[in-house]
Design a protein around this motif. Structure first.
Motif, PDB file in Angstrom:
ATOM      1  N   GLU A   1       0.829  -1.213   0.000  1.00 19.27           N
ATOM      2  CA  GLU A   1       0.000   0.000   0.000  1.00 19.27           C
ATOM      3  C   GLU A   1       0.860   1.259   0.000  1.00 19.27           C
ATOM      4  O   GLU A   1       0.559   2.231  -0.696  1.00 19.27           O
ATOM      5  CB  GLU A   1      -0.943  -0.007   1.212  1.00 19.27           C
ATOM      6  N   GLN A   2       1.948   1.249   0.767  1.00 18.28           N
ATOM      7  CA  GLN A   2       2.847   2.400   0.772  1.00 18.28           C
ATOM      8  C   GLN A   2       3.476   2.613  -0.598  1.00 18.28           C
ATOM      9  O   GLN A   2       3.599   3.748  -1.072  1.00 18.28           O
ATOM     10  CB  GLN A   2       3.974   2.196   1.801  1.00 18.28           C
ATOM     11  N   CYS A   3       3.882   1.525  -1.235  1.00 13.49           N
ATOM     12  CA  CYS A   3       4.497   1.624  -2.560  1.00 13.49           C
ATOM     13  C   CYS A   3       3.506   2.177  -3.575  1.00 13.49           C
ATOM     14  O   CYS A   3       3.858   3.022  -4.406  1.00 13.49           O
ATOM     15  CB  CYS A   3       5.014   0.259  -3.008  1.00 13.49           C
TER      16      CYS A   3
ATOM     17  N   LYS B   1       8.057   3.124  11.106  1.00 14.52           N
ATOM     18  CA  LYS B   1       7.880   4.279  10.218  1.00 14.52           C
ATOM     19  C   LYS B   1       9.187   5.019   9.960  1.00 14.52           C
ATOM     20  O   LYS B   1       9.178   6.138   9.423  1.00 14.52           O
ATOM     21  CB  LYS B   1       6.829   5.263  10.762  1.00 14.52           C
TER      22      LYS B   1
ATOM     23  N   HIS C   1       7.373  -0.650   8.089  1.00 21.17           N
ATOM     24  CA  HIS C   1       5.929  -0.797   8.302  1.00 21.17           C
ATOM     25  C   HIS C   1       5.532  -0.703   9.772  1.00 21.17           C
ATOM     26  O   HIS C   1       4.363  -0.413  10.084  1.00 21.17           O
ATOM     27  CB  HIS C   1       5.444  -2.137   7.707  1.00 21.17           C
TER      28      HIS C   1
ATOM     29  N   LYS D   1       9.086   3.464   4.057  1.00 23.71           N
ATOM     30  CA  LYS D   1       9.168   3.587   5.509  1.00 23.71           C
ATOM     31  C   LYS D   1       8.922   2.212   6.131  1.00 23.71           C
ATOM     32  O   LYS D   1       8.131   1.415   5.613  1.00 23.71           O
ATOM     33  CB  LYS D   1       8.116   4.571   6.031  1.00 23.71           C
TER      34      LYS D   1
ATOM     35  N   GLU E   1       0.776   4.061  -2.985  1.00 20.87           N
ATOM     36  CA  GLU E   1       0.506   5.474  -2.720  1.00 20.87           C
ATOM     37  C   GLU E   1       1.702   6.343  -3.108  1.00 20.87           C
ATOM     38  O   GLU E   1       1.531   7.461  -3.609  1.00 20.87           O
ATOM     39  CB  GLU E   1       0.169   5.671  -1.240  1.00 20.87           C
ATOM     40  N   GLY E   2       2.914   5.831  -2.890  1.00 21.26           N
ATOM     41  CA  GLY E   2       4.101   6.571  -3.293  1.00 21.26           C
ATOM     42  C   GLY E   2       4.193   6.723  -4.797  1.00 21.26           C
ATOM     43  O   GLY E   2       4.603   7.783  -5.304  1.00 21.26           O
TER      44      GLY E   2
ATOM     45  N   PHE F   1       8.531   7.315   0.164  1.00 23.89           N
ATOM     46  CA  PHE F   1       7.473   6.406   0.639  1.00 23.89           C
ATOM     47  C   PHE F   1       7.992   5.146   1.331  1.00 23.89           C
ATOM     48  O   PHE F   1       7.216   4.444   1.988  1.00 23.89           O
ATOM     49  CB  PHE F   1       6.557   5.990  -0.525  1.00 23.89           C
TER      50      PHE F   1
END
Length: 346
Positions: free
Chosen positions: A13-15, A193, A190, A188, A17-18, A186
């Motif tokens: 999800e972070q990847c 952070k 998990h 970070k 959104e990044g 992005f």
């Protein structure tokens, strides 16, 4: 150094959104998630986005289209990553449609496409390896090509262009995915952070051997051409064309490995079964070489316009309009010459 912990900095999800944030920052393209209608999705994990340029929904080129993403692996799903065009972008042929009694509100037909991968969850979470982050960026490169197409006909739009050219935007996006400045926006941990440590990134991205990857692509490109020609097969050699002794693909692959790399024929990667899993051997016919060919263009664009500043929005906008927007409506060599302001061939 053990580089396995790097995955803990790449939750899917972070990847994702990044990646969307990068597209907005560099290309001015925004993605807004939409609620799916009943029966619109083929699986509960599918998500839908409306795609805009510049955030102005009412502008002529504001609404670019609709993106469906299907990123998680499952048993009933094709395992390969891909970009599937449902509807290409093009000018609306209002005169033709009006004769059919259709009233079209806009002047441009937006694109509809599916971006699919098969990332495997572990204990309910998905963490990516660096090469999987590159895969995600690669497929988004194809998606941007499709969304940004501005051509008269949809069969000339986006990725419906020369195979020599079609992998170029996606391979450019891979270079963004390898840049620490981009990843640090992005990547970070998990749980804590904390940002991805640069030494860990450097170790992970130097742990592979790019020459081996290039050699593999040379072998695959050679094999793709052999597979679409009748035996006896001939390959280029320093002393002149060399005719292979093998009469089957397996035998030919072994000879290729020995000739180009001195690799023993027993190498599992150099088998027809191993290379037979490469889908583009079929849908790219003898043109698999385009991966290496396009890589040369993507690196030239990266070095000239984005290496110093991967967030160069001025060049991002020019790339969107002068390269992605042209599709196959203009000769790719001319497209690259105008954008690079020099001949594309070295």
């Amino acid at each position: 150094e053990d580089v396995r912990p790097i995955r803990e900095y790449f939750p899917l999800e972070q990847c994702w959104e990044g990646l969307l944030a990068l597209c907005t920052r560099v290309f001015g393209i925004q993605f807004r998630e939409q609620k799916l209608k009943v029966h619109e999705a083929w699986h509960p994990t599918v998500r839908k986005y409306n795609v805009y340029h510049g955030g102005d929904e009412q502008a002529e080129d504001g609404f670019l289209g609709t993106l469906y993403i299907d990123l998680i692996a499952r048993k009933t799903k094709l395992g390969a990553a891909g970009h599937l065009t449902v509807q290409g972008a093009c000018n609306v042929h209002r005169d033709v449609l009006s004769k059919l009694g259709e009233d079209v509100p806009g002047m441009f037909q937006p694109a509809v496409l599916v971006l699919t991968t098969s990332f495997v969850p572990q204990h309910g979470q998905v963490f990516l390896w660096p090469h999987e982050v590159e895969t995600l960026f690669h497929e988004m490169g194809h998606a941007l090509h499709t969304f940004c197409g501005r051509t008269q006909y949809q069969n000339l739009s986006g990725t419906r262009s020369s195979v020599d050219f079609v992998e170029f935007p996606s391979q450019l996006m891979e270079l963004f995915a390898r840049d620490y400045r981009v990843l640090s926006t992005f990547a970070k941990h998990h749980r804590t952070k904390k940002p991805l440590p640069e030494p860990l990134w450097r170790s992970a991205y130097t742990a592979h051997f790019p020459g081996v990857t290039t050699l593999s692509e040379v072998l695959q490109a050679s094999m793709a051409q052999l597979m679409h020609a009748p035996p006896p097969w001939t390959i280029p050699a320093q002393a002149g064309p060399l005719t292979l002794r093998g009469q089957t693909p397996d035998e030919a692959i072994g000879e290729l490995g020995n000739h180009y790399a001195g690799i023993d024929q027993g190498c599992p990667a150099l088998t027809f079964g191993g290379l037979g899993s490469v889908e583009h051997f079929i849908n790219y016919p003898a043109l698999y070489y385009s991966y290496l060919y396009s890589k040369a263009f993507s690196r030239r664009v990266w070095h000239k316009y984005f290496e110093a500043d991967p967030f160069n929005s001025e060049q991002g906008l020019k790339f969107r309009t002068e390269v992605l927007g042209k599709g196959a409506s203009q000769d790719p060599k001319r497209t690259l010459s105008l954008y690079l302001q020099e001949p594309p061939d070295p």
